[in-house]
Design an enzyme around this catalytic site. Structure first.
Site, mmCIF file in Angstrom:
data_model
loop_
_atom_site.group_PDB
_atom_site.id
_atom_site.type_symbol
_atom_site.label_atom_id
_atom_site.label_comp_id
_atom_site.label_asym_id
_atom_site.label_seq_id
_atom_site.Cartn_x
_atom_site.Cartn_y
_atom_site.Cartn_z
ATOM 1 N N ASN A 62 0.827 -1.210 0.000
ATOM 2 C CA ASN A 62 0.000 0.000 0.000
ATOM 3 C C ASN A 62 0.864 1.264 0.000
ATOM 4 O OD1 ASN A 62 -2.885 0.954 0.215
ATOM 5 N ND2 ASN A 62 -1.974 2.088 1.893
ATOM 6 N N ASP A 63 1.407 1.632 1.141
ATOM 7 C CA ASP A 63 2.163 2.883 1.221
ATOM 8 C C ASP A 63 3.374 2.894 0.302
ATOM 9 O OD1 ASP A 63 0.448 3.895 3.215
ATOM 10 O OD2 ASP A 63 1.532 2.789 4.752
ATOM 11 N N VAL A 64 4.019 1.745 0.110
ATOM 12 C CA VAL A 64 5.261 1.704 -0.671
ATOM 13 C C VAL A 64 5.017 1.836 -2.166
ATOM 14 C CG1 VAL A 64 6.467 0.365 1.080
ATOM 15 C CG2 VAL A 64 5.265 -0.823 -0.756
ATOM 16 N N SER A 72 -1.194 1.952 7.659
ATOM 17 C CA SER A 72 -0.999 3.298 8.180
ATOM 18 C C SER A 72 -2.272 4.130 8.098
ATOM 19 C CB SER A 72 0.118 4.001 7.405
ATOM 20 O OG SER A 72 -0.283 4.232 6.067
#
Length: 468
Positions: A394-396, A435
């Site tokens: 997701n965030d990466v 997150s």
């Protein structure tokens, strides 16, 4: 035992530690490095037991206790290794860090208590070593336990922040230092003991309040830092009991953990202070609202796209670990290679819940090390990729890191999955990542969502290729 012989054995153990840690730097030698380090620690522990007169080499009972302890420890280790799932490895690492810190703390407390029983006041340096071990060990223990709670889902992964939090944390840290300083200057055992207990309490509390405001997206950095602290606590404990090999081992773990922490912070384009004190992922974090809608695709249609693809890049994340899909992914990658496609795996340094999490999973599935591409090389490949398969990341892979200045992750280097001609995002649902940030990649015109369990999805694609 002969002091010269003891020091020689300690040197051998230290060499094994150094060689083992060096080998851990490469996937193909990591297993041997782990084994060498374990042998080194076994040698160090056994020789220390005899050196400190805890066991007597002339007493058969001592040898029985030694063998019994080794067997019991080996059984526990084997059971834990078999029972703990790969998805639970991050929280397992957190607990191991924590118990390492706790062990060092107990050594320091026990040493002072022993001195008090003998009515032998330790010198100022010994007091400093004792209190430093307590402070570092206490922070490591409760900080690691709190991190374990976040990683295991027993505590919310979001950052917990409140008004005046930094002031509270500063007060707890100040009280810890004051009690530590007073302990060193205390000239009476009773007063020193009370101050030491106060330092224990404040250090344990500091570990909790320090990790509390850190969000789930930063957990890999936290785990790496706590690992470094556990090594520093062990090194300080080595000074407490005057054991050279413990000092060396602790320094190695502390230094390597700190280096890894710095590397990971650079990979996120953030400073360590920003990670520890920014409250990343907290409810107060603002970012632009993502416009558009996610476009789903069936595995039937995804199969036809993959069947024609000449360059495919897998981008694994924690979702792959949760689904335990690494073996299915390896099978699909082999099928794609046999179909004429060039296959690679893009690995982000902080993907997953601990440093190297994706590397561990893919190594378990025997994915060739040559196919694992670090971020910079992976981004060059993605510019030419026909398909990028995002498995639970997701965030990466979130474009907000490059485009949304109001996003908490703005400036963090990412795997640029959006550059591929087509992106398949495998997700269990439409929720945000660990997150709590919504991912704009999933709304891009070249992205198609494949909902469901990642392992089931990959197996379905494998079956379609085999049925062909």
């Amino acid at each position: 035992m002969n002091p010269a012989l003891i020091n020689f054995v300690y040197i051998i153990a230290s060499i094994l530690f150094i060689l083992g840690i060096k080998m851990l730097g490469k996937a193909e030698t990591a297993r041997k490095g782990n084994m060498l380090s374990s042998v080194g620690m076994l040698i160090a522990v056994v020789i220390t037991l005899f050196d400190k007169k805890i066991l007597d080499c002339t007493d058969p009972m001592s040898w029985g206790l030694l063998v019994g302890g080794l067997v019991l420890g080996a059984v526990i280790g084997v059971v834990v290794a078999k029972v703990v799932k790969m998805t639970s490895m991050p929280e397992m690492v957190a607990l191991l860090n924590g118990f390492g810190g706790l062990a060092s703390l107990l050594v320091a407390v026990g040493e002072y208590h022993y001195d008090m029983v003998l009515n032998k006041m330790p010198d100022d340096f010994s007091k400093f070593a004792i209190i430093a071990t307590i402070l570092i060990g206490g922070i490591t223990f409760t900080g690691s336990v709190y991190a374990w709670g976040k990683l295991s889902g027993k505590i919310s992964g979001k950052a917990k922040v409140y008004v005046g939090q930094k002031a509270v944390n500063a007060i707890v840290a100040l009280l810890s230092l004051i009690s530590a300083g007073a302990f060193i200057w205390a000239g009476q055992f009773d007063l020193g003991y009370q101050l030491m207990i106060g330092a224990v309490v404040f250090s344990l509390l500091l570990g909790i309040v320090a990790v509390m405001p850190i969000g789930g997206g930063d957990m890999p950095v936290v785990i790496s830092l706590l690992n470094s602290l556990s090594g520093m606590a062990a090194s300080a404990a080595g000074f407490v009991i005057q054991n050279n090999v413990l000092i060396v081992a602790g320094c190695l773990v502390g230094a390597s953990g700190l280096i890894l922490t710095v590397i990971m912070c650079k990979s996120m384009n953030r400073t360590l202070s920003n990670v520890l004190f920014s409250g990343f992922g907290s409810a107060g974090s603002k970012s632009q609202k993502v416009e558009g809608e996610m476009k789903p695709i069936s595995t039937d249609d995804a199969y036809y796209v993959l069947e024609a693809a000449q360059n495919v890049v897998f981008i694994p994340g924690y979702g792959m670990a949760v689904a335990q899909a690494q073996h299915a992914v390896k099978e699909l990658s082999e099928i794609l290679e046999n179909n004429g496609a060039e296959v690679s795996f893009a690995i982000h340094p902080v993907a997953g819940r601990m440093p190297g999490h994706m590397n561990v999973l893919l190594a378990e599935a025997d994915v060739p090390y040559e196919q694992l591409k670090e971020m910079e090389e992976a981004n060059r490949i993605l510019e030419m990729a026909d398909v990028a398969i995002v498995i639970g990341a997701n965030d990466v892979v979130n474009p907000a890191a490059a485009e949304d200045k109001s996003s908490p992750i703005y400036g963090m280097p990412i795997i640029e999955a959006y550059k591929a001609k087509t992106v398949f995002a495998l997700k269990r649902g439409k929720g945000a990542g660990f997150s709590g940030l919504e991912n704009g990649l999933f709304f891009r015109p070249n992205t198609r969502m494949i909902y469901g369990d990642a392992k089931a999805t990959i197996n379905d694609l494998v079956a379609k290729f085999k049925d062909k």
